[in-house]
Design an enzyme around this catalytic site. Structure first.
Site, short mmCIF file in Angstrom:
data_model
loop_
_atom_site.label_atom_id
_atom_site.label_comp_id
_atom_site.label_asym_id
_atom_site.label_seq_id
_atom_site.Cartn_x
_atom_site.Cartn_y
_atom_site.Cartn_z
N TYR A 47 0.76 -1.10 0.16
CA TYR A 47 0.19 0.02 0.21
C TYR A 47 0.73 1.20 0.22
CZ TYR A 47 -4.82 1.12 0.61
OH TYR A 47 -6.24 1.54 0.26
N GLU A 49 -0.35 4.93 -0.37
CA GLU A 49 -1.09 6.35 -0.67
C GLU A 49 0.02 7.32 -0.65
OE1 GLU A 49 -4.14 6.74 2.09
OE2 GLU A 49 -5.62 5.30 1.06
N ASP A 193 -6.79 13.79 -25.07
CA ASP A 193 -6.65 12.41 -24.66
C ASP A 193 -5.98 11.57 -25.91
OD1 ASP A 193 -7.02 9.77 -24.32
OD2 ASP A 193 -9.55 10.31 -23.46
N THR A 219 -4.29 6.19 -22.09
CA THR A 219 -4.20 4.89 -21.36
C THR A 219 -2.78 4.25 -21.56
OG1 THR A 219 -4.89 3.74 -23.39
CG2 THR A 219 -6.54 4.28 -21.78
N LYS A 222 -3.45 -0.45 -25.23
CA LYS A 222 -3.80 0.10 -26.72
C LYS A 222 -2.43 0.05 -27.49
CE LYS A 222 -7.88 2.63 -25.67
NZ LYS A 222 -8.08 3.08 -24.57
N ARG A 228 -3.10 -2.66 -18.59
CA ARG A 228 -4.14 -1.67 -18.47
C ARG A 228 -4.01 -0.46 -17.35
NH1 ARG A 228 -7.74 -3.57 -21.72
NH2 ARG A 228 -9.59 -2.17 -21.17
#
Length: 426
Positions: A47, A49, A193, A219, A222, A228
């Protein structure tokens, strides 16, 4: 612990489906073994953050290095001054930009979804259409190209605070310089984008939007061929345009606003195993061989588009500059919907997706179009000479979409073509 046979058998079935089929969905790709190993690593246990050097949890010294390396590589890849590699997806990257640049109810402008725009660029069921006011621009009915005159006219009339470029089903290059001029004329921030063509842009085959846009999102799968996920980039940092200040009276940079919008604005802990896989993919994209891959993606797309045209199909905009082909089925098969075409092709192990075409007279659930792409067949070693045989198989299915014998025969040919090809040959 006992093996979870139910899940691992499903994974094996999916592997078999991918191995034996033709993957023609424009937004999908196959990752390298290194990318996959990084995604399945022990980093998933951590974790973290916050951001490197500023975490809310201890024990982040290693993942700080991982994330910092991902940042440095993506900055080098696109000549960016600043980057955030934490967004879980392209849509969440866009959401963070909207939160940083707009207040609830503000107006923005994006490409009409029915003309190729993306869900996160203004769909009424998406955060972008729920929280903000959308106005839109179209493509020209005669050419299928973005109507920049309309874009400017709408911008001058509606005065949006954010202008969004990019699409999920558009096969041509964008005029980023014209869009920046329009944005400057109305005092708007320009967001591009580049999710679909990002890999071709990284390879230098298409214009780099960071030269013109205030902010760029993408992204990482692609055409970029990574895991992803999403990213946010800026070619140059800038003061936010509305003079928002901190409690100490300091004007915040847009990079600070964007970081805060990602965390804690729209996400909690970052997926450090995915960020590691992103770093691997960015490193691969920096290698000379990646340009060879990107050149082949575009060459395959152009060959496929021409083969479709030669068989009487209408390609929206008349061709392609990138990896994507949008087929309007109505000229050849007026009664055939995109939904029926998609289902028939999938049954033949040719994976494609239905898609609305500009000025479509059918709903998004039926559509008159089919979207095809070449990013995922290219790393499997297919080249231009395979595109005509693939189009022949597609055409055979679409001539008899309900004939199980025809579909079975095509499926056998597809499996013969693909079964012995590695999942990742580049």
């Amino acid at each position: 612990m006992e093996r979870d046979n139910a899940i691992f058998e499903l994974i094996e079935r999916e592997h078999h489906r991918q191995q034996g089929g033709l993957e023609l969905i424009a937004s999908e790709n196959f990752v390298s073994e290194q990318v996959m190993r990084a995604m399945g690593s022990c980093l998933t246990n951590k974790y973290a953050e916050g951001y490197p050097g500023h975490r809310y949890y201890g024990g982040c010294q290693v993942v700080d290095e991982v994330e910092s390396l991902a940042i440095e590589r993506i900055k080098a890849l696109f000549d960016a001054e600043w980057a955030n590699v934490q967004p879980h997806s392209g849509a969440q990257a866009n959401m963070a930009v909207f939160m940083a640049c707009l207040n609830a109810g503000d107006k923005f402008m994006g490409l009409n979804l029915a003309h190729g725009g993306h869900l996160s660029h203004g769909s009424p069921v998406n955060f972008s259409g729920i929280m903000f006011q959308q106005c839109e621009y179209n493509v020209c009915p005669d050419t299928g190209l973005v109507d920049y005159d309309m874009m400017e006219e709408v911008a001058l009339r509606e005065r949006p605070r954010l202008i969004v470029g990019g699409a999920s089903a558009y096969s041509r290059e964008w005029d980023y310089a014209r869009m920046r001029a329009i944005a400057d004329k109305v005092g708007a921030i320009l967001l591009i984008d580049m999710a679909h063509p990002a890999g071709l842009i990284a390879a230098g085959l298409l214009e780099n939007p960071l030269k013109y846009a205030h902010i760029v999102t993408s992204t990482t799968h692609k055409t970029l061929r990574g895991p992803r996920g999403g990213i946010i980039l800026m070619g140059k940092d800038f003061d936010n345009p509305w003079g928002k200040v901190t409690k100490k009276g300091v004007v915040r940079k847009m990079s600070s606003l964007l970081d805060s919008a990602v965390f804690p604005g729209v996400q909690g802990g970052p997926l450090e195993h995915v960020i590691a896989a992103k770093a691997v993919a960015f490193g691969e994209a920096l290698q000379p061989s990646f340009k060879d891959y990107a050149l082949q993606v575009r060459a395959n797309a152009r060959a496929m588009a021409q083969a479709l045209i030669d068989r009487g199909y209408k390609i929206c905009s008349g061709g392609t500059d990138n990896h994507c082909i949008l087929v309007d089925l109505r000229t050849k098969f007026p009664e055939l919907t995109g939904k029926v075409a998609e289902n028939a092709l999938v049954a033949a192990d040719i994976t494609a997706n239905k898609n609305m075409v500009p000025f479509d007279d059918r709903s998004a659930f039926q559509t008159s179009g089919l979207r095809l792409g070449t990013p995922a067949i290219t790393p499997r070693g297919l080249k231009e000479d395979s595109m005509e045989p693939i189009v022949e198989l597609i055409d055979t299915v679409l001539h008899a979409p309900e004939d199980e014998h025809v579909i079975a025969a095509v499926r056998a040919k597809v499996n013969e073509m693909m079964n012995d090809r590695p999942m990742f040959a580049w």
